[in-house]
Scaffold this active site. Sequence first.
Site, mmCIF file in Angstrom:
data_model
loop_
_atom_site.group_PDB
_atom_site.id
_atom_site.type_symbol
_atom_site.label_atom_id
_atom_site.label_comp_id
_atom_site.label_asym_id
_atom_site.label_seq_id
_atom_site.Cartn_x
_atom_site.Cartn_y
_atom_site.Cartn_z
ATOM 1 N N ASP B 348 0.792 -1.161 -0.027
ATOM 2 C CA ASP B 348 -0.165 -0.072 0.124
ATOM 3 C C ASP B 348 0.911 1.166 0.171
ATOM 4 O O ASP B 348 1.934 1.434 0.703
ATOM 5 C CB ASP B 348 -0.802 -0.165 1.288
ATOM 6 C CG ASP B 348 -2.006 1.005 1.354
ATOM 7 O OD1 ASP B 348 -2.666 1.230 0.367
ATOM 8 O OD2 ASP B 348 -1.846 1.831 2.158
ATOM 9 N N GLU B 385 1.826 -0.326 -4.960
ATOM 10 C CA GLU B 385 1.106 0.728 -5.309
ATOM 11 C C GLU B 385 2.043 2.015 -5.272
ATOM 12 O O GLU B 385 2.541 2.486 -4.468
ATOM 13 C CB GLU B 385 -0.089 0.859 -4.212
ATOM 14 C CG GLU B 385 -1.118 2.110 -4.691
ATOM 15 C CD GLU B 385 -2.047 2.233 -3.481
ATOM 16 O OE1 GLU B 385 -3.171 2.706 -3.678
ATOM 17 O OE2 GLU B 385 -1.734 2.159 -2.294
#
Lengths: 105, 697
Positions: B348, B385
């Site tokens: 993330d 990401e």
Amino acid sequence: MFQADLITSGDTVTIQMSGDLDALSAPSFHEILQQVATRSPKKLCLAMHGLSYISSAGVRGLVFARQKMGDDMEVVVEGANENVAETIRMTGLQHAITIRESFSA
Amino acid sequence: MTSPMLDRIDSYPTHRVSGFPVRHGNPLLPGATFLHGGVNFAVCSENATAVSLVLYHHGDSEPYAELPIPDSFRTGHIWAIVVYELDGLDDLEYGYRCEGPAGEPGGVLSDPYAKLVAGREVWGREPDWSEPYQHRSRLMFHDFDWGDDTAPRIPREELVIYEAHVRGFTRHPSSAVTAPGTYAGLREKLPYLKSLGINAIELMPIFEFDEFENSRVNADTGERLYNFWGYSTVSFYAPKSGYAASGKYGMAGDELKALVRECHSHGIEVILDVVFNHTAEGNHEGPTISFKGLDNDVWYMMTPEGYYYNFSGTGNTMNCNHPVVRKFVLDCLRYWAVEYRIDGFRFDLAAILSRDVDGTPLPNPPILQELAFDPVLRGCVLIAEAWDAAGLYEVGSFPNYHRWSEWNGRYRDTIRRFVKGDTGMVGEMATRYVGSPDLYAGRATAASINFVTAHDGFTLYDLVSYNDKHNEANGEDNRDGANDNNSWNCGAEGETDDKEINDLRRRQVKNFLALLLTSQGVPMILAGDERGRTQWGNNNAYCHDSDLSWVDWTPNPLTDELVRFTGDLVRFRAAHPAVRTAEHPTGREVRPGLAEISWHGVTAYAPDWSDGSRLMAVMRCAPMGDAVDCVYVVANTHWEEHDVELPLLPDGALWRLAADTGAADCSFPLGEEPALDDQHVLRVGPRSTVVLCAQTV
């Protein structure tokens, strides 16, 4: 107060359990399992009808039971309450431990 | 004949502390580790002048023992002690109390390496807020029986990823599983994923988090709002206990392992969405759970003025390129790869991991390089990401070492605009469709994780049903969530009885799925998109533990059709190497007259790249055994139908119809694709995509 009675019948050993199987009583349960392991039975029945409570330590005791016994010994849990039976299934232990409503040697 | 276990001759206590027999611990074993006859506790703190080990019985407010770790047991900054004669290890909870230079001992801190955490074992059960030690470290027994488990080890370009939330996937009453909302519940649904052809499931965060973080009640609706998604880690080594039906028995680890084992037996890899960019401790106003109390300025990026940098948008930023933190992250991922047999990780806001300790982006970030080359993680897929919340956008430029893949945000944005019917998109869509070679030149196509939707943003159904976000239920006056969604409601905002609009929406959903599943690169599907899942226009459902965020399993004609369509296309992808080549296709010929890739338009071999074009047609060919696999895909985003000339196939081979989104319920199982009556001209309906296949020798 946890109590465990050992009953031997042929190649089958039954541990009749009653009271609370929790962190306090788990060590004595483990000791009993060690005794059973030395007898090398073909079947081990953990009769739980009389158990009023089982804690996480008790559930782990089932894992311990499976591991103390040889691969060729069947471990059967009889009379477990639904929570315990479900926990055995959900944690993938159902391959190693048989759950039965009632046990016949 | 069994061999007896050998007892270590050095495993005996040398000191007594607070009544417990102890000895110098092993500083190389961070966390709590079972040793013969005792438990080794080791924790790192640079700033502490004294550290105590605090022991509790499960759930007790007051500790039953507190053991100051003798300074002589400290090696460098690691405080390590072996404690003997600890009864009831199943029942034991522990933490550390550190005394700083100021001399004032603080509260009890969680062990950063805790393998299990107590305090939130049952999802949604209100914690006792008067309890000073909320997230309580526990021991975990590593005795799960993996049997003959084998990792699937699927070639990267063959992955089809399914992003799911453990609780949301089966919590809906219609899931009909034994334990809704749990690892065990998800396990029961694996045959469904298998039937779809999915071969990798990406689980939204399952490291222990606190669903009560920022929990509140929406004053308008009365709904209790939670940290439902879990992008705020409390403990990095511990599985979320509240996701386990057996969590109250301390068996969350076993239940998760049983899920992983079962996934593997279905040929499904397990990828974890991991959040190393920040922690649940927030900024200076946040709670002290662990890291803040151990070494605040080691674990967090701090401004020269002593404030927390906030590149994550959540209050703090983990200092991932600090050597101590780097080791922690590497240790952690190795642990999950080994102990839980996890097959990959999605990071993330991974751009944060490319920042130096002062926040400066690094060209060669040590943490990313170490993860890329680590031998234990070598078999794991690593997905970034590749952006953060402070404007660092590294899609296509993320330091990759030919190892990292990226969530391709540009694929998402492009395909949304293209399918919506924006002009000027055909050229860029073509680039995205073949694996974004402009971004990933020289890297495998699997560098690109293609997606239309993910947990952040609209669901696929909502993408074609709403022009604007509708996040009122979040209680933030609709200010939260993205505004640039590139969505189109097809003529009415939200639910409608208008059949024409609903038919168009169904077609648009299928257009997205057909293009996604025939694109080069790795497709990722958001759980429920194959069932037309709606969040009623909410594009930021992070706080809802309700049917707004749960997958609804109730069968209806739309979901049945979409599930069938998705499954057919996933299996189509698996059967046709032309759409999932490891390398980007070029114009080279695989057979005389058959190029790896050729572009077309209304006229074969005459693509229209003009700004006004709304039609993309492409043929790809790849060797398949002794034959050549040919796939032709045409996407018409115009509101008018068009007749397109098909490229000729050699040796009398025939074009067969795999799917046509313009026709009702039109997709075919493998081997049942009918040959086209007209092999020369294909009519493509308004806003429709047609997928054809052929096999030549």
